[in-house]
Design a protein around this motif. Structure first.
Motif, PDB file in Angstrom:
ATOM      1  N   MET A 127      50.046   6.440 -27.437  1.00  0.00           N
ATOM      2  CA  MET A 127      50.320   5.037 -27.141  1.00  0.00           C
ATOM      3  C   MET A 127      49.909   4.657 -25.710  1.00  0.00           C
ATOM      4  N   ASN A 128      49.480   5.640 -24.919  1.00  0.00           N
ATOM      5  CA  ASN A 128      49.078   5.418 -23.523  1.00  0.00           C
ATOM      6  C   ASN A 128      50.195   4.772 -22.697  1.00  0.00           C
ATOM      7  N   TRP A 129      51.415   5.249 -22.888  1.00  0.00           N
ATOM      8  CA  TRP A 129      52.559   4.737 -22.152  1.00  0.00           C
ATOM      9  C   TRP A 129      52.705   5.485 -20.837  1.00  0.00           C
ATOM     10  N   ASP A 130      52.823   4.741 -19.748  1.00  0.00           N
ATOM     11  CA  ASP A 130      53.184   5.351 -18.470  1.00  0.00           C
ATOM     12  C   ASP A 130      54.693   5.537 -18.415  1.00  0.00           C
ATOM     13  N   ALA A 131      55.399   4.611 -19.043  1.00  0.00           N
ATOM     14  CA  ALA A 131      56.850   4.652 -19.117  1.00  0.00           C
ATOM     15  C   ALA A 131      57.267   4.141 -20.493  1.00  0.00           C
ATOM     16  N   PHE A 132      58.474   4.505 -20.915  1.00  0.00           N
ATOM     17  CA  PHE A 132      58.940   4.121 -22.247  1.00  0.00           C
ATOM     18  C   PHE A 132      60.446   3.961 -22.232  1.00  0.00           C
ATOM     19  N   THR A 133      60.964   3.273 -23.229  1.00  0.00           N
ATOM     20  CA  THR A 133      62.405   3.158 -23.433  1.00  0.00           C
ATOM     21  C   THR A 133      62.780   3.985 -24.653  1.00  0.00           C
ATOM     22  N   THR A 134      64.053   4.237 -24.819  1.00  0.00           N
ATOM     23  CA  THR A 134      64.492   4.972 -26.007  1.00  0.00           C
ATOM     24  C   THR A 134      64.238   4.145 -27.267  1.00  0.00           C
ATOM     25  N   THR A 135      64.284   2.825 -27.142  1.00  0.00           N
ATOM     26  CA  THR A 135      63.995   1.957 -28.286  1.00  0.00           C
ATOM     27  C   THR A 135      62.541   2.094 -28.712  1.00  0.00           C
ATOM     28  N   ASP A 136      61.621   2.195 -27.744  1.00  0.00           N
ATOM     29  CA  ASP A 136      60.210   2.413 -28.064  1.00  0.00           C
ATOM     30  C   ASP A 136      60.042   3.671 -28.908  1.00  0.00           C
ATOM     31  N   LEU A 137      60.666   4.758 -28.465  1.00  0.00           N
ATOM     32  CA  LEU A 137      60.532   6.026 -29.177  1.00  0.00           C
ATOM     33  C   LEU A 137      61.179   5.972 -30.557  1.00  0.00           C
ATOM     34  N   SER A 138      62.386   5.423 -30.630  1.00  0.00           N
ATOM     35  CA  SER A 138      63.080   5.404 -31.917  1.00  0.00           C
ATOM     36  C   SER A 138      62.335   4.557 -32.941  1.00  0.00           C
ATOM     37  N   THR A 139      61.708   3.479 -32.497  1.00  0.00           N
ATOM     38  CA  THR A 139      60.951   2.618 -33.404  1.00  0.00           C
ATOM     39  C   THR A 139      59.748   3.354 -33.996  1.00  0.00           C
ATOM     40  N   HIS A 140      59.034   4.071 -33.164  1.00  0.00           N
ATOM     41  CA  HIS A 140      57.807   4.734 -33.612  1.00  0.00           C
ATOM     42  C   HIS A 140      58.046   6.074 -34.295  1.00  0.00           C
TER      43      HIS A 140
END
Length: 102
Positions: free
Chosen positions: A47-60
């Protein structure tokens, strides 16, 4: 090598092994499997994320947000991830924490 959703647009490829003894030791103490860590790492890279939230991870990853928060908290405790800030919402509620794998 593990390939999830083979041939699909959201295909995720990662290894379920590691040769790094320091990483393995930290993951064991954190209670996180190598497979789970490598899966998170592969998604963040894809996803080319420099930073992420737990919601981002749980969604994907089709995991509950609570489970992802537990995993990320454990990784932070052992220096494999770090909290780098917060995002503010236009609506009410607590801001979401932003993380980065180290």
């Amino acid at each position: 090598m593990i390939i999830e959703s083979a041939g699909a647009e959201d295909e995720l490829t990662y290894h379920n092994r590691s040769d790094d003894p320091d990483l393995l030791n930290k993951l064991k103490r954190a209670g996180v499997s190598v497979k789970t860590y490598k899966k998170l790492e592969a998604l963040i890279r894809r996803m080319n994320w420099d930073a992420f939230t737990t919601t981002d991870l749980s969604t994907h990853l089709a995991m509950t947000n609570r489970n992802v928060r537990r995993i990320i908290a454990s990784l932070c405790d052992y220096g494999l991830a770090e909290c780098i800030g917060e995002t503010s919402h236009a609506t009410r509620g607590r801001p979401s924490k932003m993380y980065r794998l180290t």
